[in-house]
Every structure is written in C-alpha cells, then in structure tokens.
Design an enzyme around this catalytic site. Structure first.
Site, mmCIF file in Angstrom:
data_model
loop_
_atom_site.group_PDB
_atom_site.id
_atom_site.type_symbol
_atom_site.label_atom_id
_atom_site.label_comp_id
_atom_site.label_asym_id
_atom_site.label_seq_id
_atom_site.Cartn_x
_atom_site.Cartn_y
_atom_site.Cartn_z
ATOM 1 N N TYR A 102 0.828 -1.206 0.000
ATOM 2 C CA TYR A 102 0.000 0.000 0.000
ATOM 3 C C TYR A 102 0.866 1.263 0.000
ATOM 4 O O TYR A 102 0.414 2.328 0.375
ATOM 5 C CB TYR A 102 -0.924 0.033 1.220
ATOM 6 C CG TYR A 102 -2.001 -1.030 1.264
ATOM 7 C CD1 TYR A 102 -2.062 -2.046 0.321
ATOM 8 C CD2 TYR A 102 -2.976 -1.018 2.250
ATOM 9 C CE1 TYR A 102 -3.036 -3.029 0.375
ATOM 10 C CE2 TYR A 102 -3.960 -1.986 2.313
ATOM 11 C CZ TYR A 102 -3.982 -2.990 1.373
ATOM 12 O OH TYR A 102 -4.956 -3.953 1.427
ATOM 13 N N LYS B 259 3.895 -14.593 4.776
ATOM 14 C CA LYS B 259 4.074 -15.518 3.648
ATOM 15 C C LYS B 259 5.552 -15.517 3.270
ATOM 16 O O LYS B 259 5.912 -15.378 2.098
ATOM 17 C CB LYS B 259 3.203 -15.077 2.453
ATOM 18 C CG LYS B 259 1.735 -15.377 2.601
ATOM 19 C CD LYS B 259 1.411 -16.853 2.559
ATOM 20 C CE LYS B 259 1.589 -17.448 1.177
ATOM 21 N NZ LYS B 259 1.331 -18.918 1.170
ATOM 22 N N ASP C 47 -2.096 -18.063 4.952
ATOM 23 C CA ASP C 47 -3.199 -18.866 4.396
ATOM 24 C C ASP C 47 -3.683 -19.889 5.424
ATOM 25 O O ASP C 47 -4.896 -20.041 5.649
ATOM 26 C CB ASP C 47 -2.806 -19.524 3.068
ATOM 27 C CG ASP C 47 -1.368 -20.038 3.043
ATOM 28 O OD1 ASP C 47 -0.689 -19.950 4.076
ATOM 29 O OD2 ASP C 47 -0.939 -20.538 1.991
ATOM 30 N N ASP D 177 -5.035 -5.904 6.711
ATOM 31 C CA ASP D 177 -6.299 -5.389 6.188
ATOM 32 C C ASP D 177 -7.304 -6.532 6.056
ATOM 33 O O ASP D 177 -8.452 -6.450 6.505
ATOM 34 C CB ASP D 177 -6.014 -4.743 4.811
ATOM 35 C CG ASP D 177 -7.158 -3.890 4.319
ATOM 36 O OD1 ASP D 177 -8.112 -3.652 5.074
ATOM 37 O OD2 ASP D 177 -7.091 -3.454 3.146
ATOM 38 N N ASP E 277 -10.659 -7.378 8.641
ATOM 39 C CA ASP E 277 -12.053 -7.399 8.171
ATOM 40 C C ASP E 277 -12.714 -8.722 8.549
ATOM 41 O O ASP E 277 -13.888 -8.756 8.927
ATOM 42 C CB ASP E 277 -12.125 -7.191 6.646
ATOM 43 C CG ASP E 277 -12.195 -5.709 6.272
ATOM 44 O OD1 ASP E 277 -11.687 -4.879 7.057
ATOM 45 O OD2 ASP E 277 -12.748 -5.369 5.213
#
Ligand code: ATP
Length: 343
Positions: A131, A176, A209, A233, A237
């Site tokens: 971002y 990751k 994951d 992010d 959520d």
C-alpha cells in the site's frame, strides 16, 4: 497527557459523516467531565475536492501535524471520484506522513447472539507493504511495489509484543515468508529477534493462508495477530465479522516514536459505504468505539471505559441497526448509546 488537547475532526464522505455526527457529542461529554479539549473541524473529502480541487493542502496538513494531538476520522471514498485519488491524498497521506505505523484493530465480543468468547486484536502495519503507492502500469504488465522498512516493522511488532505481555495473551505473526522471502523474511527475522528479547511472551509465526483457515475454524484459539499492511487489512475485516460486521469495528493508528505533535488517528474500520450512504442506516458503533480508543490514547482512561460501557449496555439492551438485524436508524442507535452516558 496533561494540559489542553486539540483534536481535528474529519468526517469525510458517505457514512463517515453520518457516524461522526453521532459520536461527536461525546467530545462535549468529555468536556463536561472536566477535560480541556479544543476541536478543529475540517471538511475534507469528495465535496470539498470537487468544489475546490483541493484534497489535503500543505497548509492544512501542517496545521494538523503541528497543532493537533489527534484526529477523529470518519471515512473517505465517493463514486463521483472513481479513481479514489482524493481518498489516497487524504487518508493514506495522513497515515504515511504522520508515520502512524501501528494500526490497532480490536474486535470486541459485544453481541450476545455472537456467542461471546471471540476477543481478537489485530496489529496491522499502516504505512508500507504493497500500500505504499509505488508502482506502474506498463504495456503487458502491472507492478505494485511492496516496501517493508526495518524501522516500521520493528515499531509495529514492538507494540504487538508489548500488548501481548500486558494482556498475557499469545501473539501470532501472519506472513508468507515462504514466498515473499525478502519482505516477509524481514518480518519473521524481527519477530524472532523481539521474541528472544521477550521470551515470556507466547509467540509464534504462521503462514497467513493456514492462519486464515484456522481463524475461521477456531477463532477462539487466537488472541493477538500481527501482520503487514495487506494481510492485516484482510485479517481485520474477517475479525470484524466475528464481532458482528464492519459497522462494529474500531481502530486506532499511532506513531509510537512521536515524530510530531499529532501522533494518533482514530477511525472505524469500515469505509464510506456508498451503497448505504444517505439512508441513515449505518451502524455508528465502530465510530463510538474508535472515539473511546482515542480517549484512551490521550490518557482519558475513565472516559474511554465509560464510553465502551455505554456501547456495551446499549447493545445488551437490544439496540440494533439493520446490519445487526435490528430496526434502529443511525441517529436512534447514536441516541441509545449517548443516553447511557447521560447526554
Ligand atoms: P473501503 O474501500 O474503504 O473499504 P467500502 O465502502 O468499499 O470502503 P466498507 O465501507 O468497508 O467498504 O464496507 C463494505 C460494506 O459493508 C458496505 O458497502 C456496507 O454495505 C457495509 N457496511 C460498512 N460499514 C457499515 C456500517 N457502519 N453500518 C452498516 N453497514 C456497513
């Protein structure tokens, strides 16, 4: 924090304005409790941008940075500005230029029908990763650069470790690094470094994951999760869904190293939600809880706790907006909460 406090209010766009209007009287309420608080209203957002061409001017930014102690933010985003450039120029600019590295997103078990017990806190790095707005669209390929600096990663993880030590709760790093060897490799190295310095904290790393799968299957087995901007992010959520949805989730961003007077920004996790904007149905709970987080950051613990308690009691008494299966409007929900503060 002693002396007079100055907070800037940026309601922004869409439901940001609607939920801010409900939480705003809480500022008069803290004054009535003897707190010295000045406010600065800034009508930044799509209307202002379309009318003047201005997003966040250098002069306004400097005023915020140097004369305010914190920001209360609604949301930005408007379909009349489809590329969202004004949102980037306002919110991402504030997060990045004020170096608000730590984004704290708690998910509180406030709804009886949610079966309680899920009490997650996400620490999301707030200024970097993919971002950071560095990239390009070229013929045949598109690039979004993900930058992770040692200083920002360390600041975020130090805040997460401190919280885990205070709450005596386990901390998990989502990453990751098996694929993103450089960026997420740095995250894992710093995490392990801090764990060596604070061995009393129960801490482990997990591939993101696998973590998401485990989070859906066994949310109660998680407590604190730290992640980079992108993964944080997504994870926050999902954790908002455990608390009842986007309308329930608060956040506070801050700069632990305090490079400027203005070192905190409180905002609900949700965006401007153009699909329901103007209908008076948005849930203001995330905005009230964000206001409480800002009060706590300012050292007003009693007021923060009383405001959180007012939200909890309104919900326990059955106050519900449509997203929670109820019938209350934004204003009625705001009133249900404020009446429990005696305002
Ligand atoms: P962003 O791109 O900034 O995340 P967005 O407007 O695309 O913003 P959100 O606002 O985060 O998305 O939320 C997605 C959907 O969740 C909204 O379109 C809306 O239907 C619902 N929603 C979000 N916030 C609330 C709220 N406070 N009350 C009720 N519903 C909400």
């Amino acid at each position: 924090m002693a002396g007079g406090i100055r907070i800037a209010l940026i309601p922004g766009d869409g439901i940001g304005r609607e939920v801010m209007a409900e939480a705003r009287p809480c500022l008069d309420w803290v004054r009535s409790r003897g707190r010295h608080l000045e406010t600065l209203d800034l009508p930044l957002g799509a209307d202002h941008c379309l009318a003047t061409g201005e997003t966040l001017s250098e002069a306004t930014f400097a005023t915020l940075r140097d004369t305010c102690d914190g920001l209360l933010f609604g949301a930005v985003g408007d379909p009349r500005i489809p590329d969202g450039h004004h949102a980037e120029a306002i919110l991402l600019r504030l997060r990045q230029s004020l170096e608000l590295t730590v984004n704290f997103r708690p998910c509180l078990p406030l709804l009886a029908e949610q079966d309680g017990g899920i009490n997650l806190e996400v620490f999301r790095e707030n200024t970097e990763g993919p971002y950071c707005l560095q990239g390009s669209t070229e013929p045949g390929r598109a690039v979004d650069l993900a930058v992770h600096t040692e200083s920002a990663v360390r600041r975020l993880l130090e805040a997460a470790f401190q919280r885990a030590a205070e709450r005596r709760r386990p901390l998990v790093l989502a990453h990751k690094a098996n694929v993103l060897k450089h960026g997420h490799g740095l995250w894992v190295r710093i995490f392990e470094d801090l764990h060596r310095a604070m061995p009393e904290v129960e801490a482990r790393t997990m591939h993101a994951d696998a973590l998401l799968c485990a989070l859906v299957q066994a949310p109660r087995s998680f407590s604190l999760i730290a992640a980079d901007n992108y993964l944080g992010d997504l994870i926050s959520d999902l954790s908002a869904a455990f608390a009842g949805g986007m309308g329930m989730a608060p956040s506070l961003s801050w700069a632990p190293h305090r490079p400027y007077r203005c070192a905190a920004l409180a905002e609900p996790v949700h965006g401007s939600a153009p699909d329901i904007a103007g209908q008076g149905v948005a849930n203001p709970v995330g905005m009230f809880l964000s206001t409480a987080l800002l009060f706590r950051h300012l050292g007003w613990e009693a007021e923060a706790a009383d405001l959180e308690d007012a939200v909890a009691r309104a919900l326990a008494a059955g106050a519900r907006t449509q997203d929670l299966g109820g019938t209350l409007s934004t204003k009625e929900m705001g009133q249900a909460i404020r009446s429990r503060l005696g305002t």
